[in-house]
Design a protein around this motif. Structure first.
Motif, PDB file in Angstrom:
ATOM      1  N   HIS A  60      29.042  57.788  49.171  1.00 52.63           N
ATOM      2  CA  HIS A  60      30.010  56.778  48.695  1.00 52.63           C
ATOM      3  C   HIS A  60      30.362  57.079  47.244  1.00 52.63           C
ATOM      4  O   HIS A  60      29.590  56.790  46.312  1.00 52.63           O
ATOM      5  CB  HIS A  60      29.461  55.352  48.821  1.00 52.63           C
ATOM      6  N   HIS A  63      34.191  58.034  44.676  1.00 52.02           N
ATOM      7  CA  HIS A  63      35.659  57.973  44.639  1.00 52.02           C
ATOM      8  C   HIS A  63      36.185  59.015  43.659  1.00 52.02           C
ATOM      9  O   HIS A  63      35.434  59.546  42.842  1.00 52.02           O
ATOM     10  CB  HIS A  63      36.137  56.603  44.139  1.00 52.02           C
ATOM     11  N   TYR A  84      43.162  47.563  38.887  1.00 53.36           N
ATOM     12  CA  TYR A  84      42.554  48.132  37.677  1.00 53.36           C
ATOM     13  C   TYR A  84      43.202  49.496  37.448  1.00 53.36           C
ATOM     14  O   TYR A  84      43.716  50.123  38.385  1.00 53.36           O
ATOM     15  CB  TYR A  84      41.035  48.248  37.800  1.00 53.36           C
ATOM     16  N   GLN A 130      38.502  56.445  49.600  1.00 54.82           N
ATOM     17  CA  GLN A 130      39.744  56.082  48.909  1.00 54.82           C
ATOM     18  C   GLN A 130      39.551  54.745  48.179  1.00 54.82           C
ATOM     19  O   GLN A 130      39.170  53.738  48.787  1.00 54.82           O
ATOM     20  CB  GLN A 130      40.853  55.969  49.954  1.00 54.82           C
ATOM     21  N   ALA A 131      39.796  54.735  46.882  1.00 59.64           N
ATOM     22  CA  ALA A 131      39.627  53.504  46.089  1.00 59.64           C
ATOM     23  C   ALA A 131      40.936  52.714  46.077  1.00 59.64           C
ATOM     24  O   ALA A 131      42.029  53.285  46.177  1.00 59.64           O
ATOM     25  CB  ALA A 131      39.209  53.850  44.672  1.00 59.64           C
ATOM     26  N   SER A 132      40.808  51.394  45.924  1.00 60.92           N
ATOM     27  CA  SER A 132      41.977  50.513  46.027  1.00 60.92           C
ATOM     28  C   SER A 132      43.056  50.844  44.999  1.00 60.92           C
ATOM     29  O   SER A 132      44.239  50.586  45.229  1.00 60.92           O
ATOM     30  CB  SER A 132      41.548  49.050  45.894  1.00 60.92           C
ATOM     31  N   CYS A 133      42.681  51.449  43.872  1.00 62.02           N
ATOM     32  CA  CYS A 133      43.685  51.744  42.840  1.00 62.02           C
ATOM     33  C   CYS A 133      44.702  52.783  43.306  1.00 62.02           C
ATOM     34  O   CYS A 133      45.773  52.901  42.708  1.00 62.02           O
ATOM     35  CB  CYS A 133      43.020  52.184  41.537  1.00 62.02           C
ATOM     36  N   ARG A 142      39.092  52.631  55.785  1.00 61.73           N
ATOM     37  CA  ARG A 142      38.391  51.532  55.120  1.00 61.73           C
ATOM     38  C   ARG A 142      39.258  50.284  55.139  1.00 61.73           C
ATOM     39  O   ARG A 142      40.440  50.326  54.787  1.00 61.73           O
ATOM     40  CB  ARG A 142      38.101  51.923  53.680  1.00 61.73           C
ATOM     41  N   ASN A 183      39.344  46.697  53.366  1.00 63.64           N
ATOM     42  CA  ASN A 183      38.784  46.052  52.185  1.00 63.64           C
ATOM     43  C   ASN A 183      39.153  44.569  52.207  1.00 63.64           C
ATOM     44  O   ASN A 183      40.337  44.224  52.280  1.00 63.64           O
ATOM     45  CB  ASN A 183      39.379  46.757  50.954  1.00 63.64           C
ATOM     46  N   LEU A 208      37.998  42.326  49.785  1.00 65.74           N
ATOM     47  CA  LEU A 208      37.734  41.682  48.496  1.00 65.74           C
ATOM     48  C   LEU A 208      39.050  41.256  47.845  1.00 65.74           C
ATOM     49  O   LEU A 208      39.871  42.102  47.476  1.00 65.74           O
ATOM     50  CB  LEU A 208      36.957  42.627  47.579  1.00 65.74           C
ATOM     51  N   ARG A 265      39.743  40.250  44.982  1.00 67.17           N
ATOM     52  CA  ARG A 265      40.037  40.742  43.634  1.00 67.17           C
ATOM     53  C   ARG A 265      40.548  42.196  43.673  1.00 67.17           C
ATOM     54  O   ARG A 265      40.997  42.722  42.656  1.00 67.17           O
ATOM     55  CB  ARG A 265      38.813  40.622  42.732  1.00 67.17           C
ATOM     56  N   LEU A 266      40.465  42.849  44.835  1.00 66.02           N
ATOM     57  CA  LEU A 266      40.899  44.247  44.929  1.00 66.02           C
ATOM     58  C   LEU A 266      42.187  44.453  45.718  1.00 66.02           C
ATOM     59  O   LEU A 266      42.920  45.407  45.476  1.00 66.02           O
ATOM     60  CB  LEU A 266      39.791  45.104  45.577  1.00 66.02           C
ATOM     61  N   TYR A 305      34.497  46.501  53.754  1.00 70.07           N
ATOM     62  CA  TYR A 305      33.949  46.034  52.479  1.00 70.07           C
ATOM     63  C   TYR A 305      34.234  44.541  52.368  1.00 70.07           C
ATOM     64  O   TYR A 305      35.400  44.131  52.379  1.00 70.07           O
ATOM     65  CB  TYR A 305      34.585  46.812  51.327  1.00 70.07           C
ATOM     66  N   HIS A 324      27.927  48.607  50.873  1.00 70.15           N
ATOM     67  CA  HIS A 324      27.005  47.853  50.004  1.00 70.15           C
ATOM     68  C   HIS A 324      26.361  46.657  50.748  1.00 70.15           C
ATOM     69  O   HIS A 324      26.156  45.579  50.165  1.00 70.15           O
ATOM     70  CB  HIS A 324      27.729  47.361  48.739  1.00 70.15           C
ATOM     71  N   ARG A 361      25.764  46.742  41.101  1.00 71.87           N
ATOM     72  CA  ARG A 361      26.682  45.643  41.437  1.00 71.87           C
ATOM     73  C   ARG A 361      25.932  44.412  41.941  1.00 71.87           C
ATOM     74  O   ARG A 361      26.387  43.279  41.776  1.00 71.87           O
ATOM     75  CB  ARG A 361      27.657  46.064  42.540  1.00 71.87           C
ATOM     76  N   PRO A 372      34.052  51.831  39.971  1.00 68.52           N
ATOM     77  CA  PRO A 372      35.219  51.008  39.628  1.00 68.52           C
ATOM     78  C   PRO A 372      34.826  49.578  39.223  1.00 68.52           C
ATOM     79  O   PRO A 372      33.956  48.972  39.857  1.00 68.52           O
ATOM     80  CB  PRO A 372      36.040  50.980  40.926  1.00 68.52           C
TER      81      PRO A 372
HETATM   82  O1  NQM Z   1      33.836  51.116  44.749  1.00 76.61           O
HETATM   83  C1  NQM Z   1      33.359  50.196  45.411  1.00 76.61           C
HETATM   84  O2  NQM Z   1      32.743  50.430  46.433  1.00 76.61           O
HETATM   85  C2  NQM Z   1      33.541  48.845  44.955  1.00 76.61           C
HETATM   86  C3  NQM Z   1      34.589  48.348  44.248  1.00 76.61           C
HETATM   87  C4  NQM Z   1      35.874  49.050  44.082  1.00 76.61           C
HETATM   88  C5  NQM Z   1      36.514  49.404  45.360  1.00 76.61           C
HETATM   89  O3  NQM Z   1      35.947  49.328  46.415  1.00 76.61           O
HETATM   90  C6  NQM Z   1      37.923  49.863  45.369  1.00 76.61           C
HETATM   91  O4  NQM Z   1      38.580  49.836  44.336  1.00 76.61           O
HETATM   92  O5  NQM Z   1      38.389  50.253  46.446  1.00 76.61           O
HETATM   93  C7  NQM Z   1      34.455  47.039  43.618  1.00 76.61           C
HETATM   94  O6  NQM Z   1      33.580  46.250  44.045  1.00 76.61           O
HETATM   95  O7  NQM Z   1      35.205  46.764  42.670  1.00 76.61           O
END
Ligand code: NQM
Length: 293
Positions: free
Chosen positions: A31, A33, A49, A75-78, A124, A126, A128, A130-131, A156, A180, A217, A252
């Motif tokens: 895991h 990125h 971010y 792949q990260a959300s950014c 993936r 996601n 969250l 906030r992401l 996630y 996680h 985290r 991140p």
């Molecule tokens: O990197 C991770 O696993 C967790 C992240 C960032 C993320 O997942 C993402 O940006 O895609 C988080 O909790 O901010």
């Protein structure tokens, strides 16, 4: 978010220590990125971010410094649903990286096949807030039904929505990997409510895997993250054939509490104390999911 107006963030340690723990030959960081480089791979307009560049050169240098052999790049959300930076890093890895993509659920079969050819082995989802702005369960299930053979889904989420997500998870027709551990409150201990709920999920299907990742985290007390070690070690031992480990580099959103990657590696023998467990966690299990062809 625009690169001109927002300040770019550094969330990784400039000089991580050399771990005391030596990973077994063939160990996989399952895991991590890449960010950018932005000039070549701009961040998504929806990114929450805006990081500094953390490209494949830095990732592979860290891999070697920590004593690992391979990476699974998530792949990260950014980067939104444009997987070009992840694919570029895989292409530069000399066969030592595979990846997990984030896709528009309307993706075509040809585009999925191209991702497979580029080393992607999962998608993936996601949850969250906030992401990501939205997480459409029906559309996620639609794409999960159309994945290339041998792929899995990575999800996630945070512990407080696990119950709500159960029907969705139950309906995923391929193996599931939980990032996680679904972010349990590790201060509740190994028998706390969050860990019990997560064990119920793992017991509900034998093809649900998890990442024993991110003490930084999940354990606000900071290194050496004793609550994380206490809560997670029994889970690794009881579900040793479906657990993965990763650094989560470049961490991140952790810019206010950047972990030392060497210290993260030194968590491994605390949650997987025997050579047999360490081999499953770091070699056998990730090879089964990511290099099974
Ligand atoms: O990197 C991770 O696993 C967790 C992240 C960032 C993320 O997942 C993402 O940006 O895609 C988080 O909790 O901010």
């Amino acid at each position: 978010m625009s690169a001109e107006t927002e300040q770019r963030i550094v969330s990784w340690h400039a000089n991580p220590s050399k771990p005391r723990f030596i990973p077994p030959p063939g160990a996989v960081d399952a895991h991590c990125h890449v960010f950018g480089p932005m000039a070549q791979f701009p961040f998504s307009a929806k990114a929450k971010y805006l990081p500094e560049d953390a490209g494949p050169d830095k990732l592979f240098a860290l891999r070697d410094h920590l004593g690992f052999s391979r990476n699974v790049i998530v792949q990260a959300s950014c980067h939104g649903t444009d997987n070009a930076a992840t694919l570029d890093a895989i292409a530069k890895s000399d066969g030592k990286a595979r990846g997990v993509a984030v896709v528009d659920p309307a993706i075509s079969e040809d585009e999925l096949a191209a991702l497979h050819a580029g080393g992607i082995r999962g998608v993936r989802f996601n949850f969250l807030k906030r992401l990501v702005d939205d997480a459409p369960k029906d559309r996620f299930l639609d794409v999960a039904r159309r994945l290339p053979a041998g792929w899995h889904v990575v999800i996630y989420f945070e512990a407080d929505i696990l119950d709500e997500l159960r029907p969705f998870i139950d309906a995923i027709p391929v193996p599931v990997v939980v990032d996680h551990m679904g972010r349990p409150d590790v201060t509740q201990g190994p028998d706390g409510a969050d860990m019990k709920a997560f064990r119920r999920l793992l017991d509900s299907r034998h093809d649900i895997w998890f990442k024993a990742t991110c003490p930084d985290r999940l354990d606000a007390a900071g290194a050496p993250w004793d609550a994380f070690a206490d809560a997670v070690a029994p889970l690794v031992s009881d579900y040793s054939s479906r657990v993965l480990w990763g650094t989560d580099w470049p961490h991140p959103n952790m810019e206010k509490a950047i972990p030392d990657d060497g210290h993260l590696v030194d968590m491994i023998p605390r949650i997987a104390p025997t050579p047999q467990l360490q081999h499953k966690l770091l070699v056998a299990n990730p090879m089964t999911l990511y290099w099974n062809d």
